[in-house]
Design a protein around this motif. Structure first.
Motif, PDB file in Angstrom:
ATOM      1  N   THR A  16     112.649 108.613  52.951  1.00  0.00           N
ATOM      2  CA  THR A  16     113.927 108.310  52.307  1.00  0.00           C
ATOM      3  C   THR A  16     114.449 109.526  51.557  1.00  0.00           C
TER       4      THR A  16
ATOM      5  N   CYS B  92     115.748 112.177  54.027  1.00  0.00           N
ATOM      6  CA  CYS B  92     117.092 111.811  54.510  1.00  0.00           C
ATOM      7  C   CYS B  92     118.157 112.179  53.476  1.00  0.00           C
TER       8      CYS B  92
ATOM      9  N   THR C 177     125.964 112.599  60.391  1.00  0.00           N
ATOM     10  CA  THR C 177     124.764 112.079  59.733  1.00  0.00           C
ATOM     11  C   THR C 177     124.813 110.565  59.549  1.00  0.00           C
TER      12      THR C 177
ATOM     13  N   VAL D 296     121.436 108.323  59.629  1.00  0.00           N
ATOM     14  CA  VAL D 296     120.379 109.322  59.491  1.00  0.00           C
ATOM     15  C   VAL D 296     119.011 108.661  59.416  1.00  0.00           C
ATOM     16  N   GLU D 297     118.990 107.386  58.980  1.00  0.00           N
ATOM     17  CA  GLU D 297     117.701 106.677  58.915  1.00  0.00           C
ATOM     18  C   GLU D 297     117.136 106.423  60.312  1.00  0.00           C
TER      19      GLU D 297
END
Length: 283
Positions: free
Chosen positions: A237, A240, A253, A256-257
């Motif tokens: 996390t 990111c 983006t 992005v996860e």
């Protein structure tokens, strides 16, 4: 039937099977001297019946088949291993050899979180920081193999930590590897609280590495594994967050996860990497 050997700095894992869901046998051998270790590996392989062999090793390695040193470990800080010819354990069986992290990247493409993709990267954070990159379905290759973990990256403002890479000081490996984390915090990573500022520096360094990968090797997904990443799930996390800030809207983006994820094979990515290489040799 495939056989694989993952050679690590502290241990080697020999695996017999056809993939992560079909492992017939697995043996762990301590990494001592090159002579003793390779003899023990050969002893295990001699007792197995298999079609091809995959060798996934710590490096750096000579992977140019035109070279007289093909399949050998080049200059390595591990005492007594520089110049070691790893191809001798194949004993005439078809084999493929590559870095351990490239093998893990292939395994993720065959059986893990990179299935169905054309380009991806696998980052391992442990004793060192290694990167395996696959582009258009092929392992990235050129003048040697990727050593992206030794990229020099900007540190957070005010960070005076010199890093601990014996070659480059504050490269990514010198800032984010297990030994680097311990040197910065004064204790092992497993003893550092999840909200300790040390993890902020680690996340930033890995995010800077991802920034460079996103804009150069163009991965559709970046898998971050190794003991440090798997043991600190909050790290992704934070990576990111730093990556989005670093790219600053220059690159897409959204989601992005889904770009930065844990490996689908988890801790099995390394041993399965050697089987993935064996599968490559069989073809």
């Amino acid at each position: 039937m495939l056989a694989g050997v993952e050679l690590g700095g502290t241990k080697c894992i020999c695996t017999l099977g056809t993939g992560p869901d079909d492992v017939r046998a697995q043996f762990e051998i301590p990494t001592t001297s090159s002579e003793q270790t390779l003899a023990a590996i050969a002893g295990v392989l001699d007792g197995w019946d298999f079609q091809s062999l995959g060798i996934a090793s710590f490096g750096p390695l000579e992977l140019d088949r035109r070279s007289a040193k093909f399949g050998s470990i080049l200059s390595t800080p591990k005492p007594g291993w520089s110049g070691t010819d790893l191809t001798s354990i194949a004993n005439g069986v078809p084999f493929a050899i590559d870095t351990d992290v490239n093998g893990a990247a292939l395994a993720e493409g065959l059986w893990g979180a990179a299935q169905g993709l054309e380009s991806w990267a696998y980052i391992t954070i442990g004793t060192g920081v290694g990167v395996g990159s696959v582009s258009a379905g092929q392992i990235l290759r050129g003048a040697g193999h990727s050593e992206a973990g030794h990229q020099r990256v900007p540190k957070l403002a005010g960070d005076l930590f010199a890093g601990c890479c014996r070659y480059h000081g504050d490269c990514v490996e010198g800032l984010a590897s297990g030994p680097a984390i311990a040197a910065r915090a004064g204790k092992e990573g497993r003893d550092i609280a999840p909200d300790d500022v040390a993890w902020t520096h680690v996340a930033h360094a890995i995010a800077m590495l991802c920034h460079n990968l996103v804009l150069t090797t163009l991965p559709q997904r970046i898998l971050i594994g190794g003991g440090v990443a798997i043991g600190q799930p909050q790290l992704l996390t934070a990576v990111c967050h730093h990556l989005v800030n670093s790219l600053a809207g220059y690159h897409q983006t959204d989601g992005v996860e889904n770009l930065i994820v844990l490996p689908g094979l988890g801790e099995r990515a390394g041993p399965c990497g050697s089987l993935a290489l064996a599968s490559k040799a069989a073809k």
